[in-house]
Design a protein around this motif. Structure first.
Motif, PDB file in Angstrom:
ATOM      1  N   PHE A 143       0.814  -1.117  -0.059  1.00  9.38           N
ATOM      2  CA  PHE A 143       0.071   0.100  -0.123  1.00  9.38           C
ATOM      3  C   PHE A 143       0.785   1.464  -0.147  1.00  9.38           C
ATOM      4  O   PHE A 143       0.577   2.146  -0.743  1.00  9.38           O
ATOM      5  N   ARG A 144       1.792   1.283   1.085  1.00 14.89           N
ATOM      6  CA  ARG A 144       2.707   2.464   0.970  1.00 14.89           C
ATOM      7  C   ARG A 144       3.642   2.701  -0.391  1.00 14.89           C
ATOM      8  O   ARG A 144       3.782   3.787  -0.703  1.00 14.89           O
ATOM      9  N   MET A 145       3.811   1.721  -1.138  1.00 17.55           N
ATOM     10  CA  MET A 145       4.564   1.421  -2.409  1.00 17.55           C
ATOM     11  C   MET A 145       3.658   2.272  -3.435  1.00 17.55           C
ATOM     12  O   MET A 145       4.250   3.312  -3.946  1.00 17.55           O
ATOM     13  N   LYS A 146       2.396   2.005  -3.379  1.00 17.29           N
ATOM     14  CA  LYS A 146       1.371   2.306  -4.505  1.00 17.29           C
ATOM     15  C   LYS A 146       1.205   3.814  -4.089  1.00 17.29           C
ATOM     16  O   LYS A 146       1.041   4.490  -5.150  1.00 17.29           O
ATOM     17  N   SER A 147       0.924   4.124  -2.600  1.00 16.55           N
ATOM     18  CA  SER A 147       0.738   5.062  -2.313  1.00 16.55           C
ATOM     19  C   SER A 147       1.808   6.202  -2.695  1.00 16.55           C
ATOM     20  O   SER A 147       1.581   7.423  -2.746  1.00 16.55           O
ATOM     21  N   TYR A 148       2.835   5.771  -2.686  1.00 19.66           N
ATOM     22  CA  TYR A 148       4.330   6.840  -2.810  1.00 19.66           C
ATOM     23  C   TYR A 148       4.085   7.340  -4.231  1.00 19.66           C
ATOM     24  O   TYR A 148       4.418   8.687  -4.408  1.00 19.66           O
ATOM     25  N   ALA A 149       3.315   6.585  -5.081  1.00 17.49           N
ATOM     26  CA  ALA A 149       3.334   7.265  -6.743  1.00 17.49           C
ATOM     27  C   ALA A 149       2.382   8.255  -6.585  1.00 17.49           C
ATOM     28  O   ALA A 149       2.500   9.097  -7.462  1.00 17.49           O
ATOM     29  N   GLU A 150       1.335   8.534  -5.583  1.00 20.57           N
ATOM     30  CA  GLU A 150       0.444   9.376  -5.884  1.00 20.57           C
ATOM     31  C   GLU A 150       0.713  10.742  -4.694  1.00 20.57           C
ATOM     32  O   GLU A 150       0.575  11.613  -5.126  1.00 20.57           O
ATOM     33  N   GLY A 191       3.733  10.763  -2.612  1.00 23.42           N
ATOM     34  CA  GLY A 191       5.243  11.021  -2.259  1.00 23.42           C
ATOM     35  C   GLY A 191       5.570  10.397  -1.005  1.00 23.42           C
ATOM     36  O   GLY A 191       4.910   9.649  -0.463  1.00 23.42           O
ATOM     37  N   THR A 192       6.450  11.199  -0.336  1.00 24.76           N
ATOM     38  CA  THR A 192       7.126  10.802   0.883  1.00 24.76           C
ATOM     39  C   THR A 192       5.891  10.976   1.917  1.00 24.76           C
ATOM     40  O   THR A 192       6.379  10.499   3.273  1.00 24.76           O
ATOM     41  N   ARG A 193       4.802  11.577   1.772  1.00 26.50           N
ATOM     42  CA  ARG A 193       3.737  11.792   2.921  1.00 26.50           C
ATOM     43  C   ARG A 193       3.323  10.473   3.227  1.00 26.50           C
ATOM     44  O   ARG A 193       2.659  10.115   4.124  1.00 26.50           O
ATOM     45  N   THR A 194       3.674   9.409   2.250  1.00 28.17           N
ATOM     46  CA  THR A 194       3.164   7.984   2.696  1.00 28.17           C
ATOM     47  C   THR A 194       3.845   7.477   3.984  1.00 28.17           C
ATOM     48  O   THR A 194       3.282   6.426   4.687  1.00 28.17           O
ATOM     49  N   LYS A 196     -10.425   9.323   0.995  1.00 30.85           N
ATOM     50  CA  LYS A 196     -11.069   8.403  -0.019  1.00 30.85           C
ATOM     51  C   LYS A 196     -10.230   8.084  -1.155  1.00 30.85           C
ATOM     52  O   LYS A 196     -10.415   6.881  -1.642  1.00 30.85           O
ATOM     53  N   ASN A 197      -9.272   8.926  -1.418  1.00 29.03           N
ATOM     54  CA  ASN A 197      -8.235   8.236  -2.603  1.00 29.03           C
ATOM     55  C   ASN A 197      -7.299   7.001  -2.069  1.00 29.03           C
ATOM     56  O   ASN A 197      -7.345   6.289  -2.599  1.00 29.03           O
ATOM     57  N   ALA A 198      -6.936   7.245  -0.930  1.00 28.84           N
ATOM     58  CA  ALA A 198      -6.057   6.161  -0.408  1.00 28.84           C
ATOM     59  C   ALA A 198      -6.998   4.919  -0.033  1.00 28.84           C
ATOM     60  O   ALA A 198      -6.591   3.728  -0.224  1.00 28.84           O
ATOM     61  N   ALA A 199      -8.131   4.944   0.455  1.00 28.79           N
ATOM     62  CA  ALA A 199      -9.183   3.827   0.514  1.00 28.79           C
ATOM     63  C   ALA A 199      -9.331   3.232  -0.644  1.00 28.79           C
ATOM     64  O   ALA A 199      -9.502   1.908  -1.120  1.00 28.79           O
TER      65      ALA A 199
END
Length: 162
Positions: free
Chosen positions: A104-111, A113-116, A138-141
């Motif tokens: 999840f954090r890897m995929k989230s990083y693409a959206e 960045g480091t805020r993940t 909502k976007n993360a979920a």
């Protein structure tokens, strides 16, 4: 993936929205998760808003485990003073799915960045049932549900129920 490796399992989901400030009427994240699941023919038995309280989250999770084989908790996974979803769920897990949070954090990083690094998303198993703790945004979920939970739920439940 070898399809003989996956059992035909009827997935049934409860979505728990962890929030002290949102009502079910104001909730957009739970509705988005539910919509994605329905689009994949995965029934959502119910959604419920639970306040940020360890005991209340644990009670709702235990009740949900009696009804379904997949529980998605959304919200309360950050690091603010009232975020306590992980503290409520983690002690109940029999097995952790460390790869869930990592992916999840890897995929989230693409959206984002480091805020993940602020995300403590977590997956695991209790009594042969899948439990996912994902952010309340909502976007993360949607990302977690669409890209990880839906594609892997049958695989996870096949192994968890053995």
């Amino acid at each position: 993936m070898d399809p003989s490796h996956i059992q035909e399992i009827s997935v049934r989901v409860v979505i728990l929205i962890i929030s002290t400030s949102r009502t079910e009427k104001e909730d957009t994240t739970g509705k988005a998760i539910s919509s994605l699941l329905h689009s994949s023919s995965i029934p959502v038995i119910r959604t419920k808003v639970i306040p940020d309280d360890i005991e209340k989250i644990q009670v709702a999770l235990k009740e949900s485990l009696e009804e379904v084989n997949c529980i998605i908790l959304t919200g309360g996974t950050g690091i603010t003073h009232d975020d306590c979803t992980i503290e409520a769920v983690e002690p109940l897990l029999e097995k952790r799915l460390d790869g869930f949070g990592e992916l999840f954090r890897m995929k989230s990083y693409a959206e984002v960045g480091t805020r993940t690094v602020l995300s403590r998303a977590l997956g695991g198993v209790i009594d042969g049932k899948a439990v996912f703790c994902i952010p309340g945004s909502k976007n993360a979920a949607e990302l977690a549900t669409r890209e990880i939970i839906i594609p892997e739920i049958l695989h996870i439940l096949t192994h968890a129920s053995r």
